[in-house]
Scaffold this active site. Structure first.
Site, PDB file in Angstrom:
ATOM      1  NE  ARG A   9      -4.325   1.290   2.102  1.00  0.00           N
ATOM      2  CZ  ARG A   9      -5.335   1.172   2.964  1.00  0.00           C
ATOM      3  NH1 ARG A   9      -5.211   0.426   4.026  1.00  0.00           N
ATOM      4  NH2 ARG A   9      -6.470   1.800   2.757  1.00  0.00           N
ATOM      5  CD  GLU A  23      -1.849   2.376  -3.334  1.00  0.00           C
ATOM      6  OE1 GLU A  23      -0.905   1.583  -3.237  1.00  0.00           O
ATOM      7  OE2 GLU A  23      -2.221   2.862  -4.427  1.00  0.00           O
TER       8      GLU A  23
END
Ligand SMILES: Cc1cc2nc3c(=O)[nH]c(=O)nc-3n(C[C@H](O)[C@H](O)[C@H](O)COP(=O)(O)OP(=O)(O)OC[C@H]3O[C@@H](n4cnc5c(N)ncnc54)[C@H](O)[C@@H]3O)c2cc1C
Ligand code: FES
Ligand code: FES
Length: 1365
Positions: free
Chosen positions: A945, A1295
């Site tokens: 991520r 993200e």
């Protein structure tokens, strides 16, 4: 073996269903294994298998026929042995509520509060809360308000303190829990789908799924009650399980066992010790002590409390906390209450509910377990009652711990904690007081983390009548858990202090002496830190007794002050007592947009309720097909070695092993995974290239057997004539071991560095930053199931972010065409990038084994192997030189970047671009760099991520901090002056900067300063820091610019003739709410035909699993934009369908006034209209990249004595464009942020010298828990209006917000700076530049923080104080 206590058949209930097992072949089988493999109840998930995550929790109910009472407690089914649940009723999440019989309000509220993302943790969370509700509502507390339970808000939050969630960031979970609490203020409950802001409390309550506390109790089945009352048992032959009912029965069992030499035997109570020791062997005989009355009672009298060894920690806590104990002296009560309060931080509620006090102490005695109980009971004169054969002995705890490990037949019967008031001779002295306190320093304040050190102090002090001070008459000081084989008494310090009049000088000498005593054994991590903790705690205990120090004790008044005291805690307005008592609270601000209704609505996540009830099916929940086998990897423990052979450890059992697959079994190409940048082999071919490299795959009848066999596999390595492995980026540089970065992937440089440096007033040259890795910690580990099909075809169910790549890899590996391989992915229990490339090899290994053996093969990887093979985030080493003006404006930056990519390319070639993308968030003037992707003999790193972006953003902040420190100016002003103007943004982000009006960062930068009162709080903090010696606060405001790219994505929408709609998309539902957004988009786009309402349409949509043969070119679910591109693909399909249906609709409208959706579709069906449309959305080349903006302000408090950091408040403002679903986006923002806190503050992912990961479980790897998130967590999603190149004007959320967590790190740095300034002032130095230019490591764990604040802070302070006098 005799019949004493031998358990006959096993009768119990699961969700009301009767189960009777006449024989349990393997008594080591856990309740979890049984539930998952032999019942339809799959809600119990395996997250860790060691009691550390809460995914497997069930409610265990026991019936007492004498009292006609049911006792309910949450326990971890992964540690509970099946045989120990005889006569019990077990409730899983499905039993709490389900889709057929109706969901429980807990499950509905979890859904409505948006508290479930991937859903893997959700059933466990729901059962934890259910247990708390059931128990609270049984109490005789006052009736709660209608609709609420008797639970308090604080209990509601703590109910889930031991449960891990990697997705949500906990805030919404805490809200769902708190919504049941009698004392909740409805205003404090966050965004939900039940009510709108501004409604009255009554209205809000009426909208909540109703709860009636009087129906709360768990349902104990009548048949089981009858069975228990009748005491009915059936004879069974092969049972190895004994449940003696008395000490005599136990004695005869032990005697018989002794006579029967060679029979291995295990005594157990809760079996939670297995969570730590993970013994592999199974025993011939198990003796469960729970049913022995003498071992299960708690006796209280004037002399103290006697606790049976089999009493659970929870019950011991309850007994010691009980109020109104007439028998006890006030002092003893307080001692007991302190012990209980400390015990509440041991493990988690569900471990304490089955783990016994005796089990804990025996682990400390026999195996040197770093027990809290042993330490805290040491100074209070605890007596141990042990039995060896027929001999019963009483020992002090110290003697007990000091003996060599007791043999397996020695039984701890009970312990006795004496009463202190009754023991003292001088109790009549009015000015004599007893002080007692306990301490533990651990990464999680509420427990579920072993401490770096624990301590307990008991002291008797007298206040001198002539007021000259406090005399210490005697004291007992115990320390443990710091890397010592057993807790110790610091006798020399005790002796030194005894009889002394306490003064700064005496305390100083005592701390000096203590520093020579509390010394961890060799090999213990952070030894000096642990010693400094001991010193800090002694200071904390005694300093309030010394007048000069009491003034500045910051509210640390820990001793028991039993009578009116002369000692006053100096709680100032910012004191410890002012810290919010709740674990979390927050505000969420969203702006709704009706333009594309129902897109933009914060609707509940699709499938949230079935996730909460545990009915949602993950790969490992798919029932095993007939003849199914299970696999486990044998991986390399050497970084570079020839594999000469693999054997199983001689003498070990290889029960159930069917095959060992290696490279030799591959019919096609040796490929285990592939990305656009390259491939990696499935199995080591002759040479293992890195630690964790796959060598073989053991296939066995059960997962347990496969795991056991993999564990006993011995690989014969040979390193002759091989180069030494490359284990660091430096070695890679020395040996020129790099992945080549093609020019197209090499990021652009900007401006002229030399000129920029020339323009600078100041320079920092060759400064360094190092960043480590991070593990994904998805709650569901890697898993796949492969089923061979006809004609060389295979179906593979995989928890996977890239099914398309997986299909391709499997086809190549098996040597079959792609159309022979169907990869199916419905939902995954968290991915975070770890189930992209890394999941492919897992699926491929299963597919290969299934193909070769022509039997289904599945794997559910154990946590340890998963952690060892995962690779994780890319570690980096950066050297930079920066030039800047006196006002902080940076004119030039040059970086040398070394990225550890591991052994295979994976997606590493994309990392430099992403890293530089986020680093460019400031205007650096000129930016030049050299990036090297180092190839090392370590597991290949994969995308995690915000891969690269996170590091880039951090590096930018570290440089800004460095500049501010070297100029001694406010870091916020340096950030301010370096923020991009639109022109500089356009310069640095040529293709993605967008229109000037889209650059919202400067506006949100200012807006958040106002809404978070940033400037006022900055000033208040100065005052706080001036007034507090041992606590310092810091605040920080941080911006982010995060570039994302949109990829081509397919979609398919089909309308069945009943009007229901099936949607397929390339994107995978990872918990990020992709299906929910897709559903909204389908309803919106089809509603354009204007036939029926969007609400109705929305209900007709079902998004189904990804299937690589049904929808091709699915690509990769990564990079935050898959939801929006999947939505766009679906919109294109819907447009086609609307067009096809329009002429028919108009024709029909001529015949009837209005047309229902169902009628239209049925007519279309009769008229042979094609009701299915596919699309492949390819973003316009001018709009593939765009920028996301956000700002966070965080305030932290650092405890200088322990290094503990508390995030007091975080405010986030994030630009989501026009959010497709603000509830989903909010969840992404909060969840990502908390994952970022993990990276910056908690998660260490260390390796041994070979590079083998050693933090390989929940004991050593600590992700954030509900007690480590910001105490106040305010998030606002900005609706920044129209973005013509974006999908319905939306922007990404998955993200970018993770990068904002750096604000906590920066705020911590600010607090540490204050601490260091103070430390220097004690040495007479007011300012020293080197003091402010320190580096704060990532993660900034307690030892790291404390070290920077001064390990010897207490002593330096005492010296300074002495000098002042
Ligand atoms: C996730 C997790 C976190 C934890 N965190 C902490 C912590 O922070 N601090 C802390 O102090 N502890 C911690 N513990 C340890 C926990 O307290 C113990 O596991 C528990 O108390 C053991 O009790 P049990 O009944 O389950 O013992 P079992 O597992 O049943 O037994 C443990 C051992 O003791 C033996 N044994 C048990 N009872 C007796 C007896 N009466 N006589 C002789 N031998 C006996 C058994 O044979 C076995 O060898 C943690 C445990 C877990 C699983
Ligand atoms: S699986 Fe049981 S606590 Fe994690
Ligand atoms: S929702 Fe909690 S782990 Fe995914």
């Amino acid at each position: 073996m005799g019949e004493a206590g031998k358990q006959r058949s096993l009768v119990f209930a699961v969700n009301g269903r009767r189960y009777e097992l006449l024989d349990v072949d393997d008594p080591s089988i856990t309740l979890l294994e049984f539930l998952r493999s032999q019942t339809p109840f799959k809600s119990v998930k395996l997250g860790c298998g060691e009691g550390g995550c809460g995914a497997c929790i069930v409610l265990l109910s026991k019936y007492d026929p004498v009292l006609d009472q049911v006792e309910d407690s949450a326990v971890s089914s992964c540690l509970t042995l099946l045989c120990s649940v005889n006569g019990c009723s077990i409730t899983t999440a499905e039993g709490v509520g389900n889709s057929k019989d109706g969901f429980h309000p807990i499950q509905e509220r979890f859904a409505g509060f948006h508290a479930s993302q991937c859903g893997f943790c959700t059933p466990g969370m729901c059962v934890s809360l259910f247990s708390a509700l059931v128990n609270a509502d049984k109490t005789n507390r006052p009736e709660p308000r209608p609709g609420f339970s008797k639970l308090t808000v604080s209990e509601a939050e703590k109910a889930i303190a031991g449960n891990l969630c990697r997705c949500t960031g906990y805030r919404p979970i805490a809200d769902a829990c708190k919504s049941f609490a009698a004392d909740v203020d409805m205003e404090d409950l966050g965004l939900n789908s039940f009510w709108k802001n501004g409604e009255s409390d009554e209205a809000k309550l009426s909208r909540l799924p109703s709860y009636n506390h009087s129906n709360a109790s768990s349902k104990f089945p009548e048949f089981l009650k009858k069975h228990i009352k009748a005491g009915a048992t059936l004879a069974s032959q092969g049972s190895h399980w004994y449940s003696p009912a008395s000490v005599e029965e136990l004695q005869s069992l032990l005697q018989e066992n002794e006579a029967n030499d060679g029979t291995s035997m295990k005594i157990i109570v809760g079996n939670t010790g297995m969570g730590y020791y993970k013994e592999q062997e199974s025993y011939d005989m198990y003796i469960d002590l729970k049913y022995i009355l003498e071992l299960s009672i708690i006796r209280k009298d004037q002399t103290g409390i006697e606790i049976g060894a089999a009493v659970t920690i929870s019950k011991a806590i309850e007994a010691m906390k009980e109020e109104n104990e007439g028998d006890f002296h006030l002092e003893s009560k307080t001692v007991f209450q302190k012990i209980a309060a400390h015990m509440e931080k041991i493990a988690s509620g569900f471990v304490r509910n089955s783990g016994s006090v005796g089990g804990n102490l025996m682990m400390a005695q026999r195996k040197h377990f770093p027990s809290d109980i042993a330490t805290i009971l040491l100074p209070v004169g605890t007596i141990m009652n042990i039995m060896t054969g027929r001999k019963i002995e009483k020992l002090t705890l110290e003697e007990f711990l000091g003996r060599p490990p007791l043999d397996s037949k020695t039984i701890l019967l009970s312990i006795k904690i004496p009463c202190w008031g009754s023991r003292r001779d001088i109790s009549s002295e009015t000015d004599t007081k007893l002080l007692f306190d306990t301490y533990r320093a651990a990464l999680r304040p509420l427990g579920n983390a072993l401490p770096y050190l624990n301590a307990a102090f008991l002291a008797e002090v007298s206040f001198c009548t002539n007021s000259t001070g406090v005399r210490l008459n005697n004291c007992q000081l115990a320390f443990g858990g710091y890397g010592t084989r057993r807790p110790i008494r610091a006798r020399k310090v005790e002796e030194f202090l005894t009889g002394k009049l306490l003064s700064v000088g005496v305390l100083y000498e005592a701390t000096k002496l203590l520093g020579t005593i509390v010394i961890p054994e060799d090999g213990t991590s952070h030894p000096s830190y642990r010693t400094s903790l001991a010193v800090g705690y002694l200071y904390e205990f005694l300093s309030p007794l010394i007048d000069t120090l009491a003034e500045i004790s910051d509210g640390f008044l820990n001793g028991i002050l039993l009578k009116d005291s002369k000692i006053k805690p100096s709680c100032d307005e910012f004191g410890k007592n002012q810290l919010p008592t709740l674990l979390s609270s927050g505000k969420q601000v969203i702006q709704l947009s009706e333009e594309y209704h129902p897109v933009g609505k914060p609707i509940t996540k699709a499938g949230a309720a079935i996730q909460a009830s545990g009915e949602a099916i993950y790969v490992d929940d798919i029932p095993s097909p007939r003849n199914c086998l299970h696999g486990a990897f044998v991986y390399s423990t050497e970084p570079l070695a020839r594999v000469k052979g693999i054997k199983f450890k001689p003498g070990s059992s290889t029960v159930g092993v069917t095959a060992l697959m290696t490279v030799k079994d591959i019919p096609g190409k040796n490929v285990g995974s592939k990305s656009i940048f390259g491939e990696e082999p499935l199995y080591a071919d002759e040479i293992a290239q890195c630690v964790g490299d796959r060598i073989a795959f053991v296939v066995a009848g059960t997962q347990k057997h496969a795991d056991l066999a993999a564990n006993i596999a011995v690989v014969d390595y040979d390193k002759e004539n091989l180069e030494p492995p490359i284990l660091s980026v430096e070695e890679a540089v020395d040996r020129c071991s790099f992945f080549e970065l093609p020019p197209s992937l090499y990021p652009l440089q900007f401006g002229d560095f030399s000129k920029g440096m020339d323009a600078a007033d100041h320079q920092i040259l060759s400064a360094q930053i190092e960043l480590g890795s991070q593990y994904y910690f998805y709650m569901e580990t890697q898993t796949a199931l492969a089923v061979p099909d006809e004609d060389n075809c295979i179906v593979v169910y995989s928890s996977n972010q890239v099914p398309e790549f997986t299909q391709d890899t499997i086809a190549q590996c098996l040597g079959v065409p792609g159309h022979n391989v169907r990869v199916v992915t419905r939902r995954i229990g968290g991915g975070f990038g770890g189930k992209a490339i890394k999941a492919i090899s897992v699926a491929t290994a299963c597919a290969l084994a299934a193909y070769k053996l022509q039997r289904p093969v599945r794997i559910y990887m154990n946590r340890k192997t998963d952690m060892i093979m995962a690779g994780g985030r890319h570690p980096m080493k950066i050297t930079y030189s920066v030039g800047f003006k006196t006002n902080g404006k940076i004119t030039a930056l040059k970086l040398n970047i070394l990225i550890d990519a591991g052994i295979y390319s994976d997606v590493s070639l994309a990392i430099p671009g992403m890293m530089l993308g986020a680093l460019k968030k400031y205007d650096w003037g000129a930016l030049s760099f050299d990036v090297k992707l180092c190839k090392t003999n370590l597991p290949s790193r994969s995308a995690m991520r915000a891969p690269g972006d996170l590091q880039g953003s951090f590096i930018a902040e570290a440089i800004i901090e460095d500049v501010a420190s070297s100029l001694s100016i406010e870091v916020d002003s340096v950030r301010n002056v370096n923020l991009h103007t639109y022109n500089s943004l356009d310069f640095f982000y040529k293709s993605s900067a967008g229109e000037p009006m889209e650059y919202t960062l400067p506006a949100i930068w200012d807006k958040l300063a106002t809404s978070s009162s940033f400037y006022q709080r900055t000033e208040m903090l100065k005052e706080f820091n001036r007034r507090n010696t041992w606590r310092k606060r810091g605040i920080s405001r941080v911006p982010i610019v995060h570039e994302v790219s949109v990829r081509a994505t397919p979609g398919k929408v089909s309308i069945l003739h009943d009007g229901s709609i099936v949607v397929e998309v390339g994107g995978i539902e990872l918990g990020q709410g992709l299906w929910t957004k897709v559903k909204q988009m389908t309803a919106y786009a089809l509603s354009l035909i204007q036939c029926g309402g969007t609400e109705e349409l929305s209900k007709k949509v079902r998004v189904i699993q990804a299937d690589t043969l049904s929808l091709i070119q699915g690509g990769m679910t990564a990079g935050s934009t898959t939801s929006e591109s999947s939505c766009e693909a679906v919109r294109l399909c819907c447009n086609v369908l609307v067009e096809r249906l329009t002429s028919l609709k108009e024709k029909l409208l001529q015949q009837m006034k209005s047309i229902e959706w169902e009628t239209l579709i049925f007519q279309a069906y009769l008229n042979s209209v094609n009701l299915s449309a596919s699309s492949y959305y390819v973003p316009d080349s001018s709009s593939t990249h765009y920028l996301n903006y956000g700002v966070a302000v965080s305030e932290v408090e650092v405890n200088l004595l322990t290094g503990e950091t508390t995030t007091l408040r975080t405010d986030i403002l994030y630009d989501c464009g026009q959010s497709l679903n603000p509830a989903v986006d909010l969840g992404q923002i909060e969840g990502a942020y908390v994952q970022g806190i993990g990276f910056f503050m908690l998660e260490e992912y260390p390796t041994n010298t070979n590079g083998l990961v050693i933090a390989n479980g929940t004991w050593t790897y600590k992700i954030p828990t509900v007690d480590t998130i910001p105490k106040q967590f305010n998030v606002e999603i900005l609706n920044s209006g129209h973005h013509k190149n974006r999908v319905l004007s939306s922007k990404a959320s998955g993200e970018p917000p993770l990068l904002l967590a750096v604000s906590v790190h920066c705020a911590t740095r600010a607090a540490i700076k204050e601490a260091r300034r103070q430390l220097l002032s004690w040495s007479g130095l007011d300012r020293d530049v080197s003091n402010s230019t320190f580096k704060l490591q990532v993660p900034a764990t307690m030892p790291v923080v404390k070290e920077l604040c001064g390990l010897d802070g207490v002593q330096r302070f005492l010296q300074w104080t002495m000098g002042r006098k």
